[in-house]
Motif scaffolding. Sequence first.
Motif, PDB file in Angstrom:
ATOM      1  N   ARG A   1       3.868   1.133  -1.481  1.00 17.02           N
ATOM      2  CA  ARG A   1       4.558   1.537  -2.836  1.00 17.02           C
ATOM      3  C   ARG A   1       3.619   1.913  -3.931  1.00 17.02           C
ATOM      4  O   ARG A   1       4.303   2.789  -4.872  1.00 17.02           O
ATOM      5  CB  ARG A   1       4.673  -0.079  -3.208  1.00 17.02           C
ATOM      6  CG  ARG A   1       6.138  -0.470  -3.780  1.00 17.02           C
ATOM      7  CD  ARG A   1       6.414  -1.840  -4.060  1.00 17.02           C
ATOM      8  NE  ARG A   1       6.245  -2.741  -2.822  1.00 17.02           N
ATOM      9  CZ  ARG A   1       5.860  -3.921  -2.830  1.00 17.02           C
ATOM     10  NH1 ARG A   1       5.142  -4.665  -3.849  1.00 17.02           N
ATOM     11  NH2 ARG A   1       5.977  -4.389  -1.580  1.00 17.02           N
ATOM     12  N   GLU A   2       2.500   1.841  -3.789  1.00 13.59           N
ATOM     13  CA  GLU A   2       1.603   2.711  -4.925  1.00 13.59           C
ATOM     14  C   GLU A   2       1.833   4.483  -4.752  1.00 13.59           C
ATOM     15  O   GLU A   2       1.958   4.974  -5.807  1.00 13.59           O
ATOM     16  CB  GLU A   2       0.033   2.379  -4.355  1.00 13.59           C
ATOM     17  CG  GLU A   2      -0.115   0.799  -4.760  1.00 13.59           C
ATOM     18  CD  GLU A   2      -1.782   0.693  -4.389  1.00 13.59           C
ATOM     19  OE1 GLU A   2      -2.318   1.578  -3.957  1.00 13.59           O
ATOM     20  OE2 GLU A   2      -1.943  -0.609  -4.171  1.00 13.59           O
ATOM     21  N   ASP A   3       2.071   4.889  -3.511  1.00 10.34           N
ATOM     22  CA  ASP A   3       2.060   6.419  -3.448  1.00 10.34           C
ATOM     23  C   ASP A   3       3.549   6.854  -3.321  1.00 10.34           C
ATOM     24  O   ASP A   3       3.741   8.020  -3.182  1.00 10.34           O
ATOM     25  CB  ASP A   3       1.410   6.501  -2.183  1.00 10.34           C
ATOM     26  CG  ASP A   3      -0.118   6.549  -2.443  1.00 10.34           C
ATOM     27  OD1 ASP A   3      -0.648   6.434  -3.583  1.00 10.34           O
ATOM     28  OD2 ASP A   3      -0.909   6.134  -1.101  1.00 10.34           O
TER      29      ASP A   3
ATOM     30  N   ASP B   1       0.984  -1.196  -0.308  1.00 13.60           N
ATOM     31  CA  ASP B   1      -0.266   0.087  -0.054  1.00 13.60           C
ATOM     32  C   ASP B   1       0.814   1.337  -0.262  1.00 13.60           C
ATOM     33  O   ASP B   1       0.566   2.482  -0.633  1.00 13.60           O
ATOM     34  CB  ASP B   1      -0.951  -0.049   1.208  1.00 13.60           C
ATOM     35  CG  ASP B   1      -0.299  -0.245   2.598  1.00 13.60           C
ATOM     36  OD1 ASP B   1       0.798  -0.788   2.616  1.00 13.60           O
ATOM     37  OD2 ASP B   1      -0.981   0.164   3.477  1.00 13.60           O
TER      38      ASP B   1
END
Length: 140
Positions: free
Chosen positions: A117-119, A115
């Motif tokens: 890594r996405e941002d 979670d």
Amino acid sequence: MSYSPSIYKFVEGSDTPVPLDMDVVRAVLGPYEIGDQTLTAMEDGRLQYWVRAADGSEAEIFVDEAGIQVERPHSGSGVFAIVAELASRLEAVIFEPREGVFLCATEAHVHLPADMREDAVLIEMTGAAVEAALIGPQPL
């Protein structure tokens, strides 16, 4: 405006930061320490540094096993180069508190929890890139 970016290390997607290699921290920060080196180790085991880069930029840095707090870094890529070197050598990420994102190189990105890594924002771990990501590009 005062802000405090932080440095954390994650491994294998765990959402809990892992302890930092304090020998690496000392090796990176020691040469830049301008405060009283006898006061570097605090009573509670944390380390505190007042660092100054060759360009005169400074920051107060507080370290414990869980992370590094960079207090009031001055504009100037010298101090941000020190922050970048810390993150790079520790294979860690820099948390940008105003935007709530993690800045990281590819090597550290793969270890972030999914979670996060996405941002995360992938950057080159250089003083100029870290400074631009944290406070914006500086005029020439």
